[in-house]
Write a protein that holds these residues in place. Structure first.
Motif, PDB file in Angstrom:
ATOM      1  N   LEU A 149      41.251  14.401  57.441  1.00  0.00           N
ATOM      2  CA  LEU A 149      40.865  15.377  56.435  1.00  0.00           C
ATOM      3  C   LEU A 149      39.386  15.143  56.145  1.00  0.00           C
ATOM      4  O   LEU A 149      39.027  14.143  55.505  1.00  0.00           O
ATOM      5  CB  LEU A 149      41.689  15.241  55.159  1.00  0.00           C
ATOM      6  CG  LEU A 149      41.402  16.302  54.099  1.00  0.00           C
ATOM      7  CD1 LEU A 149      41.886  17.687  54.578  1.00  0.00           C
ATOM      8  CD2 LEU A 149      42.063  15.964  52.764  1.00  0.00           C
ATOM      9  N   VAL A 201      47.193  20.315  49.596  1.00  0.00           N
ATOM     10  CA  VAL A 201      45.774  20.455  49.904  1.00  0.00           C
ATOM     11  C   VAL A 201      45.567  21.262  51.186  1.00  0.00           C
ATOM     12  O   VAL A 201      44.837  22.247  51.207  1.00  0.00           O
ATOM     13  CB  VAL A 201      45.115  19.065  50.041  1.00  0.00           C
ATOM     14  CG1 VAL A 201      43.664  19.206  50.508  1.00  0.00           C
ATOM     15  CG2 VAL A 201      45.190  18.297  48.737  1.00  0.00           C
ATOM     16  N   ALA A 202      46.190  20.802  52.283  1.00  0.00           N
ATOM     17  CA  ALA A 202      45.984  21.458  53.579  1.00  0.00           C
ATOM     18  C   ALA A 202      47.139  21.111  54.503  1.00  0.00           C
ATOM     19  O   ALA A 202      47.726  20.034  54.395  1.00  0.00           O
ATOM     20  CB  ALA A 202      44.667  21.014  54.210  1.00  0.00           C
ATOM     21  N   ASP A 230      48.644  21.752  58.755  1.00  0.00           N
ATOM     22  CA  ASP A 230      48.453  22.202  60.126  1.00  0.00           C
ATOM     23  C   ASP A 230      49.840  22.266  60.751  1.00  0.00           C
ATOM     24  O   ASP A 230      50.390  21.250  61.149  1.00  0.00           O
ATOM     25  CB  ASP A 230      47.545  21.235  60.878  1.00  0.00           C
ATOM     26  CG  ASP A 230      47.301  21.661  62.319  1.00  0.00           C
ATOM     27  OD1 ASP A 230      47.894  22.666  62.771  1.00  0.00           O
ATOM     28  OD2 ASP A 230      46.506  20.982  62.998  1.00  0.00           O
ATOM     29  N   LYS A 238      39.256  25.324  50.035  1.00  0.00           N
ATOM     30  CA  LYS A 238      38.894  26.193  51.147  1.00  0.00           C
ATOM     31  C   LYS A 238      37.381  26.259  51.300  1.00  0.00           C
ATOM     32  O   LYS A 238      36.646  26.443  50.332  1.00  0.00           O
ATOM     33  CB  LYS A 238      39.465  27.597  50.906  1.00  0.00           C
ATOM     34  CG  LYS A 238      39.626  28.438  52.146  1.00  0.00           C
ATOM     35  CD  LYS A 238      40.384  29.713  51.846  1.00  0.00           C
ATOM     36  CE  LYS A 238      41.832  29.449  51.492  1.00  0.00           C
ATOM     37  NZ  LYS A 238      42.609  30.689  51.270  1.00  0.00           N
ATOM     38  N   THR A 244      38.473  20.195  55.843  1.00  0.00           N
ATOM     39  CA  THR A 244      38.966  20.583  57.160  1.00  0.00           C
ATOM     40  C   THR A 244      40.002  19.582  57.635  1.00  0.00           C
ATOM     41  O   THR A 244      39.739  18.384  57.676  1.00  0.00           O
ATOM     42  CB  THR A 244      37.824  20.654  58.188  1.00  0.00           C
ATOM     43  OG1 THR A 244      36.814  21.556  57.725  1.00  0.00           O
ATOM     44  CG2 THR A 244      38.336  21.135  59.537  1.00  0.00           C
ATOM     45  N   THR A 257      46.324  26.352  60.626  1.00  0.00           N
ATOM     46  CA  THR A 257      45.848  25.591  59.487  1.00  0.00           C
ATOM     47  C   THR A 257      45.781  26.453  58.230  1.00  0.00           C
ATOM     48  O   THR A 257      45.392  27.621  58.292  1.00  0.00           O
ATOM     49  CB  THR A 257      44.459  24.981  59.755  1.00  0.00           C
ATOM     50  OG1 THR A 257      43.548  26.038  60.092  1.00  0.00           O
ATOM     51  CG2 THR A 257      44.510  24.002  60.909  1.00  0.00           C
ATOM     52  N   ARG A 258      46.152  25.846  57.116  1.00  0.00           N
ATOM     53  CA  ARG A 258      46.115  26.535  55.818  1.00  0.00           C
ATOM     54  C   ARG A 258      45.496  25.592  54.796  1.00  0.00           C
ATOM     55  O   ARG A 258      45.654  24.376  54.900  1.00  0.00           O
ATOM     56  CB  ARG A 258      47.534  26.908  55.368  1.00  0.00           C
ATOM     57  CG  ARG A 258      48.328  27.721  56.378  1.00  0.00           C
ATOM     58  CD  ARG A 258      47.919  29.152  56.424  1.00  0.00           C
ATOM     59  NE  ARG A 258      48.619  29.925  57.451  1.00  0.00           N
ATOM     60  CZ  ARG A 258      49.712  30.629  57.214  1.00  0.00           C
ATOM     61  NH1 ARG A 258      50.226  30.690  55.978  1.00  0.00           N
ATOM     62  NH2 ARG A 258      50.303  31.292  58.188  1.00  0.00           N
ATOM     63  N   TYR A 259      44.826  26.170  53.808  1.00  0.00           N
ATOM     64  CA  TYR A 259      44.157  25.376  52.794  1.00  0.00           C
ATOM     65  C   TYR A 259      44.433  25.925  51.407  1.00  0.00           C
ATOM     66  O   TYR A 259      44.498  27.150  51.220  1.00  0.00           O
ATOM     67  CB  TYR A 259      42.643  25.363  53.036  1.00  0.00           C
ATOM     68  CG  TYR A 259      42.236  24.748  54.350  1.00  0.00           C
ATOM     69  CD1 TYR A 259      42.089  25.526  55.493  1.00  0.00           C
ATOM     70  CD2 TYR A 259      42.010  23.379  54.445  1.00  0.00           C
ATOM     71  CE1 TYR A 259      41.734  24.957  56.699  1.00  0.00           C
ATOM     72  CE2 TYR A 259      41.646  22.800  55.649  1.00  0.00           C
ATOM     73  CZ  TYR A 259      41.512  23.596  56.772  1.00  0.00           C
ATOM     74  OH  TYR A 259      41.153  23.023  57.978  1.00  0.00           O
TER      75      TYR A 259
END
Length: 115
Positions: A80, A48-49, A51, A64, A68, A57-59
């Motif tokens: 999250l 999902v995401a 850090d 996206k 966050t 940070t990547r999503y």
């Protein structure tokens, strides 16, 4: 012994919001990789995401702009924030942590998006 404990899951209507928390013991989040993953019903676990160390940070494309990932280093907690939730976001959500990749996992928290 490392323990990751997720909380904050529940039932929410489509378009609603939830914030998941992941509290850690035995590992310091600051400076380490942290991530959120999920397992939808009947499907394999998916990313999902994340850090990475230093706040990179990547999503996943499907979250996206809606989700966050953030850290509270003082409380050794990762969050999250999930907005504009859709029924297809229904899943068990897991947090993970490690030096540079997932090494430790929480037990998961259920998120159900339904009217």
């Amino acid at each position: 012994q490392v323990q990751l404990v997720e909380s904050g899951g529940g039932l929410v209507q489509p378009g609603g919001s939830l914030t998941l928390s992941c509290a850690a013991s035995g590992i310091i989040f600051n400076g380490n990789f942290v991530g959120w993953y999920r397992r939808p019903p009947g499907k394999p676990r998916e990313w999902v995401a994340t850090d990475a160390r230093g706040g990179d940070t990547r999503y996943a494309d499907f979250v996206k702009g809606r989700f966050t990932i953030s850290r509270d280093n003082a409380n050794n907690t990762v969050y999250l924030q999930m907005n504009s939730l859709k029924p297809e976001d229904t899943a068990v959500y897991y947090c993970s942590a490690g030096a540079i990749a997932p090494e430790y996992w929480g037990q998961g928290t259920q998120v159900t998006v339904s009217s």
